[in-house]
Design a protein around this motif. Structure first.
Motif, mmCIF file in Angstrom:
data_model
loop_
_atom_site.group_PDB
_atom_site.id
_atom_site.type_symbol
_atom_site.label_atom_id
_atom_site.label_comp_id
_atom_site.label_asym_id
_atom_site.label_seq_id
_atom_site.Cartn_x
_atom_site.Cartn_y
_atom_site.Cartn_z
ATOM 1 N N UNK A 222 36.482 49.465 40.783
ATOM 2 C CA UNK A 222 37.349 49.559 39.601
ATOM 3 C C UNK A 222 36.734 48.815 38.417
ATOM 4 N N UNK A 223 36.230 47.599 38.699
ATOM 5 C CA UNK A 223 35.600 46.803 37.636
ATOM 6 C C UNK A 223 34.364 47.538 37.133
ATOM 7 N N UNK A 227 34.040 48.655 33.257
ATOM 8 C CA UNK A 227 32.998 47.898 32.541
ATOM 9 C C UNK A 227 32.129 48.801 31.674
ATOM 10 N N UNK A 228 32.082 50.083 32.030
ATOM 11 C CA UNK A 228 31.242 51.034 31.277
ATOM 12 C C UNK A 228 31.579 51.024 29.795
ATOM 13 N N UNK A 271 38.218 46.102 29.085
ATOM 14 C CA UNK A 271 36.852 46.539 29.414
ATOM 15 C C UNK A 271 35.861 45.413 29.117
ATOM 16 N N UNK A 272 36.065 44.687 27.999
ATOM 17 C CA UNK A 272 35.196 43.552 27.672
ATOM 18 C C UNK A 272 35.326 42.446 28.716
ATOM 19 N N UNK A 273 36.571 42.189 29.144
ATOM 20 C CA UNK A 273 36.789 41.136 30.149
ATOM 21 C C UNK A 273 36.053 41.517 31.437
ATOM 22 N N UNK A 274 36.237 42.766 31.871
ATOM 23 C CA UNK A 274 35.601 43.218 33.127
ATOM 24 C C UNK A 274 34.079 43.141 33.017
ATOM 25 N N UNK A 311 26.129 49.997 40.955
ATOM 26 C CA UNK A 311 24.945 50.578 40.299
ATOM 27 C C UNK A 311 24.332 49.588 39.320
ATOM 28 N N UNK A 312 25.200 48.799 38.695
ATOM 29 C CA UNK A 312 24.728 47.812 37.727
ATOM 30 C C UNK A 312 23.880 46.744 38.446
#
Ligand code: KG4
Ligand code: ZN
Length: 368
Positions: A222-223, A227-228, A271-274, A311-312
């Motif tokens: 989920x993160x 995050x994308x 999204x920025x937090x994740x 993947x990151x």
């Protein structure tokens, strides 16, 4: 040798059938079956794994997966006759198996017992067919550790051949929901833990932060997803223990920082937090793993466990490895990163050959 492996340490019921050959100098694995029944949907409403629910699901899934293995072995997959019910009492249909490997820990003990009891039952049934059949207990962690030996989708057994000698000494990082450990491998069988988390595991911190963000369990994927759209440099979260010379980790403080940030910034961009949390969490993994690799003059780095499905994280390890041309990076296929039974077969094979087997008793805190 044909190995049947069973894994029920957490919320995945998994059975694999693997052909192993080559012995300790050149172990090779051909995956004949690799079945995983995920319980994610069942545990998601509770925000984490409920041990007794996991046990109930394993009890239900194990015979179903075994049935599928037998059907497939008979070669009736995708044929009309596949719908025929075949019971495992029938003498003729059970594939000849040489070794049964079952996860005995670490993990949730009620869940582990279901796999142990099931494999004992199978053992007594299959033993009548092959009196030389063996049953051994395997550590889930050694499963993750040895998952680098499994062939990737693109590799067949024929073309697949790791030159083991060229890999050691190696640094292995295991990152899962329950563990964050760095190990020094001087050879395939000489393994020493050099560091681990002092509190939460990195996967656990992903699960907890996802919960803070109102995302379902398990949090890692989920993160990764949200995050994308986020900026990983937007928020400067702490990188616990990053400058300490040891190879230990700590993830509970990072999670608490996210908690305070969300409390103090009601209009925070999720999204920025994740993305910023993930960046901080991975910075420490990368830094410490490569520092260990330099210190121990490692020729390869292996990354395994559920978090290595990110993947990151794969991208960042790849990028960092390219900077030090001499180091080889080994990360198993996605399906072998998260819990599966093929890795238990691989670890079982290695440990069986070196006669290092664990007792057939659930041990929630078992070490490698
Ligand atoms: O190895 P694993 O399947 O089970 C344990 O042995 O714990 O690891 C599960 C952990 C969970 O915490 C999950 O959130 C994390 O792996 N995970 C991820 C990703 N996929 C799974 N963490 C970060 N990014 C992912 N894509
Ligand atoms: Zn695992």
């Amino acid at each position: 040798m044909k190995i049947l492996a069973i894994e029920t340490s957490c919320d995945e019921t998994a059975i694999a059938l693997v052909e192993a050959s080559g012995g300790l100098p050149r172990p090779r694995f051909k995956i004949l079956e690799n079945l995983v029944a995920s319980q994610i949907k069942i545990h998601a409403p509770f925000g984490g794994v409920v041990p007794n629910l996991a046990k109930r699901e394993h009890l239900k899934n194990l015979p179903l997966l075994w049935q599928r293995i037998m059907n497939n072995e008979l070669g009736i997959r995708n044929k009309k006759s596949a719908s025929k019910t075949i019971t495992h009492n029938s003498k003729f249909i059970i594939p000849k198996i040489d070794l049964i490997c079952v996860t005995v820990g670490p993990g949730l003990e009620p869940a582990l017992w279901t796999g142990i009891e099931f494999s004992k039952e199978l053992y007594s049934k299959l033993k009548t067919q092959n009196p030389k059949l063996k049953l051994i207990g395997v550590s889930h962690l050694s499963g993750h550790l040895y998952s680098f030996l499994l062939p990737s989708d693109k590799e067949s057994l024929k073309s697949y051949g790791l030159n083991l000698k060229s890999l050691f000494p190696a640094i292995a990082l295991i990152v899962s929901g329950g563990h964050t450990s760095l190990l020094l491998m001087k050879s395939l069988t000489s393994i020493k833990k050099i560091g681990e988390t002092r509190d939460d595991a990195v996967g656990e911190s992903f699960d907890k932060v996802a919960r803070l963000l109102g995302l379902p369990y398990p949090g890692g994927p989920q993160i990764e997803k949200i995050s994308k759209d986020g900026n990983p440099l937007a928020i400067e979260f702490p990188r616990p223990m990053i400058h300490q010379k040891n190879f230990d980790f700590s993830y509970s403080g990072l999670k608490t920082s996210v908690l305070y940030y969300l409390r103090d910034n009601k209009d925070a961009d999720m999204a920025d937090v994740a993305a910023s949390f993930r960046q901080a969490a991975f910075d420490v993994l990368i830094k410490k793993t490569f520092r260990a690799a330099r210190e121990f003059k490692a020729r390869s780095i292996m990354v395994s466990g559920g978090v290595s499905a990110s993947r990151e994280l794969r991208k960042r390890f790849n990028k960092e490895t390219k900077k030090s041309a001499k180091i080889k990076l080994l990360i198993p296929d996605l399906g072998f990163s998260t819990d599966n039974a093929a890795m238990i077969a691989a670890a079982g094979y290695i440990n069986f050959l070196r006669k290092k087997n664990h007792k057939l008793e659930a041990n929630g805190n078992l070490q490698i």
